[in-house]
Write a protein that holds these residues in place. Structure first.
Motif, PDB file in Angstrom:
ATOM      1  N   GLY A   1       0.807  -1.207   0.000  1.00 53.12           N
ATOM      2  CA  GLY A   1       0.000   0.000   0.000  1.00 53.12           C
ATOM      3  C   GLY A   1       0.843   1.261   0.000  1.00 53.12           C
ATOM      4  N   GLU A   2       1.909   1.265   0.796  1.00 53.83           N
ATOM      5  CA  GLU A   2       2.774   2.443   0.849  1.00 53.83           C
ATOM      6  C   GLU A   2       3.456   2.682  -0.487  1.00 53.83           C
ATOM      7  OE1 GLU A   2       5.406   1.608   4.014  1.00 53.83           O
ATOM      8  OE2 GLU A   2       3.956   2.067   5.611  1.00 53.83           O
ATOM      9  N   ARG A   3       3.948   1.625  -1.096  1.00 53.78           N
ATOM     10  CA  ARG A   3       4.650   1.787  -2.372  1.00 53.78           C
ATOM     11  C   ARG A   3       3.689   2.197  -3.480  1.00 53.78           C
ATOM     12  NH1 ARG A   3      10.038   2.345  -2.307  1.00 53.78           N
ATOM     13  NH2 ARG A   3       9.959   1.772  -4.515  1.00 53.78           N
ATOM     14  N   LEU A   4       2.478   1.648  -3.443  1.00 57.11           N
ATOM     15  CA  LEU A   4       1.499   2.034  -4.448  1.00 57.11           C
ATOM     16  C   LEU A   4       1.087   3.492  -4.268  1.00 57.11           C
ATOM     17  CD1 LEU A   4      -0.799  -1.114  -4.643  1.00 57.11           C
ATOM     18  CD2 LEU A   4       0.898  -0.356  -6.309  1.00 57.11           C
ATOM     19  N   ALA A   5       0.967   3.921  -3.016  1.00 62.02           N
ATOM     20  CA  ALA A   5       0.632   5.321  -2.761  1.00 62.02           C
ATOM     21  C   ALA A   5       1.728   6.230  -3.285  1.00 62.02           C
ATOM     22  CB  ALA A   5       0.420   5.546  -1.269  1.00 62.02           C
ATOM     23  N   ASP A   6       3.006   5.826  -3.046  1.00 60.48           N
ATOM     24  CA  ASP A   6       4.119   6.619  -3.576  1.00 60.48           C
ATOM     25  C   ASP A   6       4.094   6.649  -5.098  1.00 60.48           C
ATOM     26  OD1 ASP A   6       4.963   7.182  -1.039  1.00 60.48           O
ATOM     27  OD2 ASP A   6       6.434   5.557  -0.967  1.00 60.48           O
ATOM     28  N   ALA A   7       3.764   5.501  -5.681  1.00 62.29           N
ATOM     29  CA  ALA A   7       3.753   5.433  -7.144  1.00 62.29           C
ATOM     30  C   ALA A   7       2.672   6.339  -7.716  1.00 62.29           C
ATOM     31  CB  ALA A   7       3.539   3.990  -7.598  1.00 62.29           C
ATOM     32  N   THR A   8       1.477   6.319  -7.116  1.00 65.33           N
ATOM     33  CA  THR A   8       0.411   7.198  -7.599  1.00 65.33           C
ATOM     34  C   THR A   8       0.743   8.658  -7.327  1.00 65.33           C
ATOM     35  OG1 THR A   8      -0.781   6.879  -5.501  1.00 65.33           O
ATOM     36  CG2 THR A   8      -1.391   5.463  -7.352  1.00 65.33           C
ATOM     37  N   GLY A   9       1.505   8.888  -6.260  1.00 65.02           N
ATOM     38  CA  GLY A   9       1.953  10.254  -6.008  1.00 65.02           C
ATOM     39  C   GLY A   9       2.877  10.753  -7.097  1.00 65.02           C
ATOM     40  N   GLN A  10       3.718   9.858  -7.607  1.00 65.16           N
ATOM     41  CA  GLN A  10       4.603  10.233  -8.713  1.00 65.16           C
ATOM     42  C   GLN A  10       3.818  10.523  -9.983  1.00 65.16           C
ATOM     43  OE1 GLN A  10       7.555   7.178  -9.107  1.00 65.16           O
ATOM     44  NE2 GLN A  10       8.244   7.354  -6.976  1.00 65.16           N
ATOM     45  N   LEU A  11       2.614   9.964 -10.072  1.00 63.47           N
ATOM     46  CA  LEU A  11       1.763  10.237 -11.231  1.00 63.47           C
ATOM     47  C   LEU A  11       0.927  11.502 -11.052  1.00 63.47           C
ATOM     48  CD1 LEU A  11       0.487   6.617 -11.982  1.00 63.47           C
ATOM     49  CD2 LEU A  11       2.273   7.881 -13.192  1.00 63.47           C
ATOM     50  N   GLY A  12       1.109  12.207  -9.918  1.00 62.75           N
ATOM     51  CA  GLY A  12       0.422  13.478  -9.707  1.00 62.75           C
ATOM     52  C   GLY A  12      -0.698  13.440  -8.699  1.00 62.75           C
ATOM     53  N   LEU A  13      -1.004  12.272  -8.115  1.00 66.38           N
ATOM     54  CA  LEU A  13      -2.089  12.171  -7.151  1.00 66.38           C
ATOM     55  C   LEU A  13      -1.556  12.490  -5.753  1.00 66.38           C
ATOM     56  CD1 LEU A  13      -3.954   8.985  -8.432  1.00 66.38           C
ATOM     57  CD2 LEU A  13      -4.483  11.385  -8.868  1.00 66.38           C
ATOM     58  N   ARG A  14      -1.348  13.764  -5.493  1.00 63.90           N
ATOM     59  CA  ARG A  14      -0.845  14.239  -4.211  1.00 63.90           C
ATOM     60  C   ARG A  14      -1.807  15.271  -3.620  1.00 63.90           C
ATOM     61  NH1 ARG A  14       4.134  12.731  -2.737  1.00 63.90           N
ATOM     62  NH2 ARG A  14       5.434  11.683  -4.299  1.00 63.90           N
ATOM     63  N   VAL A  15      -1.759  15.407  -2.295  1.00 65.82           N
ATOM     64  CA  VAL A  15      -2.632  16.356  -1.605  1.00 65.82           C
ATOM     65  C   VAL A  15      -2.204  17.777  -1.968  1.00 65.82           C
ATOM     66  CG1 VAL A  15      -3.433  17.194   0.626  1.00 65.82           C
ATOM     67  CG2 VAL A  15      -3.003  14.753   0.296  1.00 65.82           C
ATOM     68  N   GLN A  16      -3.116  18.493  -2.581  1.00 65.79           N
ATOM     69  CA  GLN A  16      -2.853  19.880  -2.943  1.00 65.79           C
ATOM     70  C   GLN A  16      -3.544  20.866  -2.002  1.00 65.79           C
ATOM     71  OE1 GLN A  16      -4.151  20.209  -7.008  1.00 65.79           O
ATOM     72  NE2 GLN A  16      -2.882  18.512  -7.707  1.00 65.79           N
ATOM     73  N   GLU A  17      -4.667  20.437  -1.393  1.00 67.21           N
ATOM     74  CA  GLU A  17      -5.417  21.330  -0.501  1.00 67.21           C
ATOM     75  C   GLU A  17      -6.153  20.495   0.535  1.00 67.21           C
ATOM     76  OE1 GLU A  17      -9.125  24.562  -0.618  1.00 67.21           O
ATOM     77  OE2 GLU A  17      -8.397  23.624  -2.465  1.00 67.21           O
ATOM     78  N   ILE A  18      -6.174  20.999   1.789  1.00 66.36           N
ATOM     79  CA  ILE A  18      -6.964  20.395   2.864  1.00 66.36           C
ATOM     80  C   ILE A  18      -7.979  21.441   3.302  1.00 66.36           C
ATOM     81  CG2 ILE A  18      -6.941  19.390   5.172  1.00 66.36           C
ATOM     82  CD1 ILE A  18      -4.044  18.569   4.660  1.00 66.36           C
ATOM     83  N   ARG A  19      -9.252  21.171   3.046  1.00 64.52           N
ATOM     84  CA  ARG A  19     -10.317  22.133   3.348  1.00 64.52           C
ATOM     85  C   ARG A  19     -11.066  21.675   4.594  1.00 64.52           C
ATOM     86  NH1 ARG A  19     -14.308  22.660  -1.410  1.00 64.52           N
ATOM     87  NH2 ARG A  19     -12.363  23.343  -2.404  1.00 64.52           N
ATOM     88  N   ILE A  20     -11.144  22.563   5.594  1.00 63.54           N
ATOM     89  CA  ILE A  20     -11.811  22.259   6.866  1.00 63.54           C
ATOM     90  C   ILE A  20     -13.063  23.118   6.977  1.00 63.54           C
ATOM     91  CG2 ILE A  20     -11.595  22.274   9.376  1.00 63.54           C
ATOM     92  CD1 ILE A  20      -8.586  21.884   9.012  1.00 63.54           C
ATOM     93  N   GLU A  21     -14.190  22.483   7.266  1.00 59.62           N
ATOM     94  CA  GLU A  21     -15.463  23.185   7.366  1.00 59.62           C
ATOM     95  C   GLU A  21     -16.116  22.882   8.708  1.00 59.62           C
ATOM     96  OE1 GLU A  21     -17.697  21.812   4.046  1.00 59.62           O
ATOM     97  OE2 GLU A  21     -16.380  22.737   2.543  1.00 59.62           O
ATOM     98  N   GLY A  22     -16.713  23.900   9.319  1.00 57.62           N
ATOM     99  CA  GLY A  22     -17.454  23.718  10.569  1.00 57.62           C
ATOM    100  C   GLY A  22     -16.661  23.973  11.826  1.00 57.62           C
ATOM    101  N   ARG A  23     -15.386  24.329  11.714  1.00 60.99           N
ATOM    102  CA  ARG A  23     -14.559  24.527  12.912  1.00 60.99           C
ATOM    103  C   ARG A  23     -14.770  25.920  13.490  1.00 60.99           C
ATOM    104  NH1 ARG A  23     -10.289  26.783  15.175  1.00 60.99           N
ATOM    105  NH2 ARG A  23     -10.112  28.217  13.425  1.00 60.99           N
ATOM    106  N   GLN A  24     -15.032  25.974  14.813  1.00 61.26           N
ATOM    107  CA  GLN A  24     -15.099  27.237  15.523  1.00 61.26           C
ATOM    108  C   GLN A  24     -14.250  27.210  16.785  1.00 61.26           C
ATOM    109  OE1 GLN A  24     -19.225  28.183  16.211  1.00 61.26           O
ATOM    110  NE2 GLN A  24     -19.600  28.743  14.072  1.00 61.26           N
ATOM    111  N   LYS A  25     -14.470  26.199  17.628  1.00 61.60           N
ATOM    112  CA  LYS A  25     -13.753  26.107  18.900  1.00 61.60           C
ATOM    113  C   LYS A  25     -12.622  25.078  18.874  1.00 61.60           C
ATOM    114  CE  LYS A  25     -16.145  29.066  21.386  1.00 61.60           C
ATOM    115  NZ  LYS A  25     -15.527  30.251  22.014  1.00 61.60           N
ATOM    116  N   THR A  26     -12.695  24.117  17.998  1.00 62.09           N
ATOM    117  CA  THR A  26     -11.665  23.069  17.953  1.00 62.09           C
ATOM    118  C   THR A  26     -10.316  23.673  17.588  1.00 62.09           C
ATOM    119  OG1 THR A  26     -13.349  21.521  17.168  1.00 62.09           O
ATOM    120  CG2 THR A  26     -11.058  20.833  16.981  1.00 62.09           C
ATOM    121  N   PRO A  27      -9.273  23.444  18.390  1.00 59.16           N
ATOM    122  CA  PRO A  27      -7.949  23.988  18.043  1.00 59.16           C
ATOM    123  C   PRO A  27      -7.488  23.468  16.680  1.00 59.16           C
ATOM    124  CG  PRO A  27      -7.990  23.207  20.318  1.00 59.16           C
ATOM    125  CD  PRO A  27      -9.263  22.743  19.693  1.00 59.16           C
ATOM    126  N   GLU A  28      -7.152  24.382  15.784  1.00 60.24           N
ATOM    127  CA  GLU A  28      -6.810  23.982  14.417  1.00 60.24           C
ATOM    128  C   GLU A  28      -5.554  23.114  14.354  1.00 60.24           C
ATOM    129  OE1 GLU A  28      -6.296  25.889   9.927  1.00 60.24           O
ATOM    130  OE2 GLU A  28      -6.818  27.161  11.640  1.00 60.24           O
TER     131      GLU A  28
END
Length: 287
Positions: A68-95
């Motif tokens: 799984g780790e190697r396949l994830a790395d391989a797909t990452g090399q093909l461009g499937l990497r995290v570009q943005e993390i969007r958080i919705e609904g947070r007010q009091k939770t420490p970011e």
């Protein structure tokens, strides 16, 4: 016989000229050839990708890394990497605490993230009631949280905590912010029983406005500690009737304005009142 006239033979219709089949146009032929070439090319790319991933998987097994780790790395090399993390609904939770629970950062292989594990970690945060985590390819992670809403302040063994309507602890760090705005409950078992009782108390706003804290006794019934120090002893399972009776006594006799130690409403057929004990001054000998 020679005198019999013969009818002339009908002439056969001349054969129709052969029809010319419709030939496709020039551009249609070109597009058809290009589609064939494109299909072959895509098939080759897919085949190479599969062979490449299979090779990486075999290499991973040989090196001791998980497939799984190697396949994830391989797909990452093909461009499937995290570009943005969007958080919705947070007010009091420490970011920072929330982002640590998500478990990935921008640039990490997006397929290397376990959505289920991330959801479990996020929901273990005290402020979070529920969470959903979505992975949207090629590079977006969306986290939506529903935060617990503080409902009351719970006092036990000298420590105050915020609780929500379900009786779950919210967080201890912001108690001072909500103190004075939220009702206070005390005693073992108070959080789970608080919502039902406070809803009953709210039906008598004149009484509610005088309450300092609702105290759970023996995890089965409630006392009210009033702001003037009087204790109101309520019966188990008949709080509504007792509060209605107390409100009537207040309206007719201003009972709660008197200096009382306790008002016992636990017996349905009688009212027991204990007057406040007057403190006597102790005379001191002149020095």
């Amino acid at each position: 016989m020679s005198g019999v006239k013969r009818k002339p033979r009908a002439k056969a219709a001349p054969p129709e000229p052969p029809r010319m089949l419709d030939r496709p146009g020039k551009w249609k032929l070109i597009w058809k050839r290009q589609r064939q070439i494109l299909r072959r090319t895509l098939a080759g790319v897919v085949l190479l990708a599969v062979l490449g991933l299979a090779g990486l998987a075999a290499q991973a097994i040989g090196q001791g890394a998980s497939v799984g780790e190697r396949l994830a790395d391989a797909t990452g090399q093909l461009g499937l990497r995290v570009q943005e993390i969007r958080i919705e609904g947070r007010q009091k939770t420490p970011e920072p605490l929330l982002r640590a629970a998500i478990g990935v950062r921008t640039g990490d292989p997006i397929l290397g993230m376990s959505v289920r594990d991330a959801k479990g970690r996020i929901e273990s945060i005290a402020w979070v009631q529920s969470a959903t985590v979505e992975r949207r390819l090629p590079g977006l992670i969306v986290v939506q949280i529903v935060e617990r809403r503080p409902f009351a302040v719970w006092y036990l063994d000298g420590k105050k905590s915020l609780i929500d309507r379900q009786g779950e602890k919210v967080d201890d760090s912001d108690v001072s912010t909500f103190e004075g705005e939220l009702p206070m409950v005390a005693g073992l078992g108070a959080p789970k029983a608080a919502a039902a009782f406070l809803d009953i108390l709210a039906t008598q706003p004149e009484i509610q406005a005088r309450v300092f804290a609702a105290v759970r006794i023996g995890e089965r019934r409630w006392n009210l500690r009033m702001q003037n120090g009087t204790d109101i002893l309520l019966p188990e399972g008949a709080e509504k009737l007792a509060l209605d009776k107390l409100a009537a006594l207040q309206a007719s006799h201003s009972l709660l304005d008197r200096p009382l130690q306790a008002v016992d409403l636990r017996l349905p057929d009688r009212l027991v009142i204990r007057p406040a004990v007057e403190k006597t001054a102790v005379a001191r000998k002149p020095s």
